[in-house]
Design a protein around this motif. Structure first.
Motif, short mmCIF file in Angstrom:
data_model
loop_
_atom_site.label_atom_id
_atom_site.label_comp_id
_atom_site.label_asym_id
_atom_site.label_seq_id
_atom_site.Cartn_x
_atom_site.Cartn_y
_atom_site.Cartn_z
N ARG A 28 44.27 43.06 38.74
CA ARG A 28 45.48 42.98 39.57
C ARG A 28 46.12 41.60 39.48
N LEU A 29 45.30 40.55 39.51
CA LEU A 29 45.83 39.18 39.39
C LEU A 29 46.51 38.98 38.04
N GLY A 30 45.83 39.47 36.98
CA GLY A 30 46.38 39.34 35.64
C GLY A 30 47.74 39.99 35.50
N LYS A 31 47.85 41.17 36.12
CA LYS A 31 49.13 41.91 36.04
C LYS A 31 50.21 41.21 36.86
N CYS A 32 49.86 40.74 38.05
CA CYS A 32 50.85 40.10 38.94
C CYS A 32 51.37 38.79 38.36
N GLN A 41 50.54 34.90 49.00
CA GLN A 41 50.92 36.26 49.38
C GLN A 41 50.32 37.31 48.43
N THR A 42 50.24 36.97 47.15
CA THR A 42 49.69 37.92 46.18
C THR A 42 48.21 38.16 46.43
N VAL A 43 47.47 37.09 46.69
CA VAL A 43 46.03 37.22 46.97
C VAL A 43 45.82 38.09 48.21
N ALA A 44 46.60 37.83 49.27
CA ALA A 44 46.47 38.62 50.50
C ALA A 44 46.78 40.09 50.24
N LEU A 45 47.80 40.35 49.42
CA LEU A 45 48.19 41.73 49.09
C LEU A 45 47.08 42.44 48.31
N ILE A 46 46.50 41.74 47.33
CA ILE A 46 45.43 42.34 46.51
C ILE A 46 44.19 42.60 47.36
N LEU A 47 43.85 41.68 48.26
CA LEU A 47 42.68 41.88 49.11
C LEU A 47 42.89 43.02 50.10
N ASP A 48 44.15 43.22 50.50
CA ASP A 48 44.47 44.38 51.34
C ASP A 48 44.24 45.67 50.55
N ASP A 49 44.61 45.66 49.26
CA ASP A 49 44.37 46.82 48.39
C ASP A 49 42.87 47.05 48.21
N VAL A 50 42.11 45.97 48.11
CA VAL A 50 40.64 46.08 47.98
C VAL A 50 40.07 46.82 49.19
N GLN A 51 40.58 46.47 50.37
CA GLN A 51 40.11 47.15 51.59
C GLN A 51 40.43 48.64 51.56
N GLN A 52 41.63 48.97 51.09
CA GLN A 52 42.02 50.38 51.02
C GLN A 52 41.21 51.15 49.97
N THR A 53 40.89 50.49 48.87
CA THR A 53 40.23 51.16 47.75
C THR A 53 38.71 51.22 47.92
N PHE A 54 38.13 50.09 48.34
CA PHE A 54 36.66 50.00 48.38
C PHE A 54 36.09 50.05 49.80
N GLY A 55 36.95 49.92 50.80
CA GLY A 55 36.46 49.96 52.18
C GLY A 55 35.78 48.68 52.63
N ILE A 56 35.99 47.55 51.92
CA ILE A 56 35.40 46.27 52.35
C ILE A 56 36.51 45.31 52.73
N ASN A 57 36.27 44.53 53.78
CA ASN A 57 37.29 43.63 54.32
C ASN A 57 37.03 42.21 53.84
N LEU A 58 37.93 41.69 53.01
CA LEU A 58 37.82 40.32 52.51
C LEU A 58 38.98 39.47 53.01
N ASN A 110 50.87 37.77 35.07
CA ASN A 110 51.00 37.81 33.60
C ASN A 110 50.08 36.79 32.93
N ILE A 111 48.82 36.79 33.34
CA ILE A 111 47.82 35.90 32.76
C ILE A 111 46.62 36.73 32.32
N THR A 112 45.80 36.17 31.46
CA THR A 112 44.56 36.82 31.03
C THR A 112 43.39 36.13 31.72
N ILE A 113 42.56 36.91 32.39
CA ILE A 113 41.40 36.35 33.11
C ILE A 113 40.13 36.73 32.35
N SER A 114 39.39 35.71 31.94
CA SER A 114 38.19 35.94 31.13
C SER A 114 37.07 36.56 31.96
#
Length: 639
Positions: A362-366, A294-311, A368-372
């Motif tokens: 966004r993933l790191g915040k959701c 669900q988190t991945v789907a939510l973030i990708l929906d935000d990507v579409q709203q922010t960048f205009g690309i559909n993933l 609570n992990i650090t992504i290199s």
């Protein structure tokens, strides 16, 4: 080094054998003489020639070419051309939300104030169809327009950054061990040869990418967290095929995969091999967990709203979510995969990398992990690969297949359509009931059942048993649909591409060269093209005549117009153009921004003049209004 020379080197690097100057000229849309000049100039850059020639054609010295491109990359990290500077400005305004002072920008980019002012003026012409304006207020560059249009413009820029081969074998070899690539390649090809399944080049490379990332993780003791639950939801024959492939991988690489990793390979295969797009999200959720899904789907929906690309397509969401599940497991173990391509991805594809950074944050915040940065680079590879696929599919007909689920008829028909028409159709959904189309957006319904008449989409009725006769019929029907689409583009953008100021039925000239000169001068006076445009058009004309029947469509190969316009000249009396008598000249001034749509516009224009009776009608036209009416009357309206 010129951009065209870099492009030539990149084309040669993609070839495994020698290639002729004629084919290179066609690929780059320039003359053979120009190709030979590029090669001569490139061979002067280094101590030894970078391109060798033989009777078979030209071949690149790979190490020299890569070294030369790397040197140029370091020298030209700042935007050099108008297009690069315009992209840079738009990115700063839209993504980084920075206030841009024109004097500060002038110092940062090492260009003059007047150059940047000129760029802003050109940007207003080039990006006019996105309904945005670039203004200078108290030395600050501002972008005015609706948010929807701004996102549409940024989406275009991201797609422009992605080449037609974002992920290829060379990219894989730069990221993973060559021996691993060869072993895995042999396993996949041998398994596919034993089956009836087909992988096109793109799907093959994509499958390789996902499997290599998984192997790299397992080999470094960064396995996925194992769960007791294990499904076998693939169709039996496919499940057996993938199980055999997993056995070969374990044996060849001397490792043991746990049940979750095996399940991931099943899903990766499903997402890349030809299969029926259905609803695999429930199975996915069971494998990776509801939170991640669900988190991945939510973030990708935000990507579409922010960048205009559909993933959010299933083909991307399934393997990408599996990758994020693995990333989450590694982050909890405080480990990460290394990516040797991290720096080159940041330099070569900065906007794709920016989208990856946004997702990582966004993933790191959701979670609570650090992504290199290395893990972010893998996310960028997934995104770039998906955008490349979308770019390839832009010209394909968005299709839904309606067929009952009886004795696997839907599966067989889908596979037949994909095999014969995979380059023309993108089948986004297979349904068994007509009511399922309610929430779908598509152009064509291919159906084995009778359906109500509609003007919302095109309908082709077929037999559930695919025959050679049906294949030939579909070829003709799809050809008509493609041409109608191109005519529809011409109708939709007529007022964008044609202008009354650039229309005449009173030519003073009567030869091809003088007509081109007369029409180019009008375009230059209207500040539509640069001064050298005329010479570029004549260069293209000298290479090969653009006349056919009673129409000529001269153009520059450099796409160097400030905005796209098709200038029109009509002569009732006619004049000689090479070995043809011409009555209509359509001089195409194309801006690089519209490069992608020019081929469709070009073909649509030619189709309008295909019938001899049309020449008799158009040569009598005296004004722009009648010309517009003529074009509209010849184009089937699909709206």
């Amino acid at each position: 080094m010129k951009e065209k020379q870099k492009h030539l080197l990149k084309i040669l690097l993609q070839q495994d054998t020698s290639i002729s100057s004629q084919i290179l000229a066609e690929k780059m849309n320039v003359s053979v003489r120009t190709i030979k000049n590029y090669i001569y100039e490139l061979n002067k850059f280094g101590a030894v020639p970078v391109i060798t020639s033989s009777h078979a054609g030209y071949k690149v010295v790979r190490e020299e070419a890569r070294s030369l491109l790397d040197e140029q990359k370091n020298e030209t990290s700042l935007p050099q051309t108008f297009k690069e500077r315009s992209f840079f400005i738009i990115k700063k305004l839209l993504i980084e939300n920075k206030q841009l002072n024109i004097f500060d920008l002038s110092e940062e980019l090492f260009v003059s104030y007047s150059t940047l002012k000129s760029d802003l003026s050109r940007m207003n012409k080039a990006y006019e169809k996105y309904h945005v304006k670039f203004m200078l207020k108290h030395a600050e560059i501002q972008m005015i327009g609706e948010e929807k249009e701004k996102r549409r413009l940024f989406s275009y820029i991201i797609f422009e950054e992605v080449p037609h081969k974002f992920v290829d074998k060379q990219i894989l070899e730069a990221t993973f061990e060559k021996e691993d690539i060869e072993k895995l390649s042999v396993i996949i090809r041998s398994i596919m040869q034993e089956s009836n399944y087909h992988l096109n080049d793109f799907s093959f490379i994509n499958l390789m990418l996902h499997l290599l990332i998984l192997l790299e993780s397992v080999r470094n003791d960064k396995s996925l967290i194992s769960r007791n639950w294990f499904s076998s939801w693939l169709r039996e024959d496919k499940a057996q095929l993938v199980t055999k492939m997993i056995g070969s991988i374990e044996k060849e690489f001397d490792l043991t995969l746990n049940s979750l990793e095996k399940e991931e390979i099943h899903m990766i295969f499903q997402a890349n091999a030809n299969y029926i797009p259905s609803n695999n999200f429930k199975e996915l959720e069971q494998i990776i967990g509801k939170d991640i899904s669900q988190t991945v789907a939510l973030i990708l929906d935000d990507v579409q709203q922010t960048f205009g690309i559909n993933l959010l397509s299933e083909n991307f969401l399934v393997p990408f979510s599996l990758h994020i599940s693995g990333l989450f497991s590694r982050a909890n173990l405080d480990t990460s995969l290394k990516n040797p391509m991290r720096n080159s991805l940041k330099i070569d594809f900065p906007m794709v990398y920016d989208v990856a950074v946004y997702i990582s944050l966004r993933l790191g915040k959701c979670f609570n992990i650090t992504i290199s940065e290395d893990e972010t680079a893998y996310i960028a590879l997934h995104i770039g690969s998906e955008l490349e696929k979308q770019k390839r599919n832009l010209s394909k007909i968005q299709t839904v297949l309606l067929c009952p689920k009886y004795m696997d008829l839907d599966i067989k028909l889908y596979e037949n359509l994909n095999e014969y028409f995979g380059n023309e159709l993108i089948i986004q959904k297979v349904i068994s009931n007509y009511s399922e189309i309610a929430d779908l957006h598509f152009e064509l319904l291919i159906t084995t059942l009778s359906v109500p008449e509609t003007t919302d989409f095109l309908v082709i009725e077929v037999s559930p048993i695919f025959t050679e006769r049906q294949r030939l019929t579909l070829i003709a029907q799809l050809g008509d649909i493609r041409l109608d689409r191109k005519k529809s583009i011409l109708r939709k953008h007529f007022d964008d591409y044609f202008d009354e100021k650039c229309f005449t039925s009173h030519l003073k000239s009567d030869s091809s060269q003088t007509v081109i000169s007369e029409m180019c001068k009008v375009l230059e006076a209207e500040n539509i093209v640069p001064a050298e445009f005329e010479e570029h058009v004549l260069e293209r004309e000298r290479a090969s005549s653009t006349a056919f029947e009673a129409v000529a469509i001269p153009h520059s190969v450099y796409m160097d117009a400030y905005r796209t316009i098709i200038s029109v000249a009509i002569s009732e009396k006619g004049f000689i153009w090479g070995d043809k008598k011409i009555h209509v000249v359509l001089l195409a001034a194309i801006n690089d921004i519209d490069r992608g749509s020019f081929a469709d516009i070009y073909e649509a224009l030619i189709s309008v003049f295909d019938a001899p009776q049309n020449y008799q009608e158009i040569k009598k036209i005296k004004n722009f209004h009648d010309f517009r009416s003529f074009i509209y009357s010849k184009i089937k309206q699909n709206d």
